[in-house]
Motif scaffolding. Structure first.
Motif, PDB file in Angstrom:
ATOM      1  N   GLY A  18      77.010  30.770  38.109  1.00  0.00           N
ATOM      2  CA  GLY A  18      77.336  31.264  39.444  1.00  0.00           C
ATOM      3  C   GLY A  18      76.466  30.617  40.515  1.00  0.00           C
ATOM      4  O   GLY A  18      76.953  30.283  41.602  1.00  0.00           O
ATOM      5  N   CYS A  19      75.190  30.430  40.213  1.00  0.00           N
ATOM      6  CA  CYS A  19      74.280  29.752  41.148  1.00  0.00           C
ATOM      7  C   CYS A  19      74.732  28.320  41.364  1.00  0.00           C
ATOM      8  O   CYS A  19      74.742  27.822  42.492  1.00  0.00           O
ATOM      9  CB  CYS A  19      72.851  29.764  40.613  1.00  0.00           C
ATOM     10  N   ARG A  20      75.103  27.666  40.282  1.00  0.00           N
ATOM     11  CA  ARG A  20      75.557  26.272  40.400  1.00  0.00           C
ATOM     12  C   ARG A  20      76.826  26.195  41.224  1.00  0.00           C
ATOM     13  O   ARG A  20      76.972  25.330  42.089  1.00  0.00           O
ATOM     14  CB  ARG A  20      75.773  25.659  39.019  1.00  0.00           C
ATOM     15  N   LEU A  21      77.764  27.097  40.991  1.00  0.00           N
ATOM     16  CA  LEU A  21      79.007  27.113  41.747  1.00  0.00           C
ATOM     17  C   LEU A  21      78.733  27.333  43.238  1.00  0.00           C
ATOM     18  O   LEU A  21      79.321  26.671  44.092  1.00  0.00           O
ATOM     19  CB  LEU A  21      79.944  28.190  41.202  1.00  0.00           C
ATOM     20  N   GLU A  22      77.820  28.229  43.538  1.00  0.00           N
ATOM     21  CA  GLU A  22      77.451  28.480  44.934  1.00  0.00           C
ATOM     22  C   GLU A  22      76.854  27.216  45.578  1.00  0.00           C
ATOM     23  O   GLU A  22      77.184  26.868  46.716  1.00  0.00           O
ATOM     24  CB  GLU A  22      76.442  29.630  44.978  1.00  0.00           C
ATOM     25  N   GLY A  35      72.728  24.303  32.735  1.00  0.00           N
ATOM     26  CA  GLY A  35      72.415  25.441  31.886  1.00  0.00           C
ATOM     27  C   GLY A  35      72.219  26.742  32.632  1.00  0.00           C
ATOM     28  O   GLY A  35      72.527  26.868  33.814  1.00  0.00           O
ATOM     29  N   GLU A  36      71.702  27.698  31.912  1.00  0.00           N
ATOM     30  CA  GLU A  36      71.349  28.994  32.470  1.00  0.00           C
ATOM     31  C   GLU A  36      69.905  29.267  32.106  1.00  0.00           C
ATOM     32  O   GLU A  36      69.446  28.909  31.022  1.00  0.00           O
ATOM     33  CB  GLU A  36      72.261  30.083  31.915  1.00  0.00           C
ATOM     34  N   TYR A  37      69.200  29.898  33.021  1.00  0.00           N
ATOM     35  CA  TYR A  37      67.773  30.128  32.811  1.00  0.00           C
ATOM     36  C   TYR A  37      67.340  31.366  33.581  1.00  0.00           C
ATOM     37  O   TYR A  37      67.775  31.584  34.708  1.00  0.00           O
ATOM     38  CB  TYR A  37      66.979  28.904  33.286  1.00  0.00           C
TER      39      TYR A  37
END
Length: 153
Positions: A131-135, A119-121
């Motif tokens: 984007g954080c997850r991809l990084e 998700g996004e938070y």
């Protein structure tokens, strides 16, 4: 069984095989889930950075055979982090990879952790986006690839 694996030097061999041969991810996760409460086994898993492989599996970026075992890998990782003698070391290792808001979630609620990864938070303890997850995925893939290459040498 866990002591024999740890004392016999089989944990590094297990991880070398898992990194070099496809299709072993599920078996490795099952072994870690079963033996993750034994301090000598956890110490050996830390030595070979097995926790990093498990994190990559939990994030679903550990080759094709890792997909579909995210919950099992996260549960195994949680077990390592909660082990009495070496769990704090595993938690310290994870702190270098996970933002402060995700680590407590992994330690307390695997399903919540996995849902948050997807998700996004935005909050005071955590800002998380695709984007954080991809990084994170890219960094884990690079680290695991490096370990795989080193295992083959």
């Amino acid at each position: 069984c866990a002591l024999a694996l740890a004392r016999g030097g089989y944990v590094p061999r297990l991880w070398r095989a898992a990194r070099a041969v496809g299709g072993l991810a599920r078996g490795v996760v099952e072994i870690v889930e079963a033996l993750g409460g034994v301090s000598e086994f956890v110490a050996e898993v830390r030595k070979v950075s097995g926790w990093l492989d498990l994190l990559a599996m939990a994030v679903a970026c550990w080759w094709e055979e890792g997909v579909g075992i995210e919950a099992e890998a996260a549960t195994a990782l949680q077990g390592l982090a909660k082990e009495a003698m070496h769990g704090k070391g595993v938690t310290g290792d994870l702190r270098r990879w996970l933002p402060p808001g995700l680590l407590p979630l992994l330690l307390s609620d695997v399903d919540g952790f996995l849902a948050q990864l997807e998700g996004e938070y935005r909050g005071p303890e955590l800002v998380w986006s695709k984007g954080c997850r991809l990084e994170l995925e890219e960094a884990l893939q690079a680290a695991v690839s490096d370990m795989c290459a080193a295992s083959k040498e």
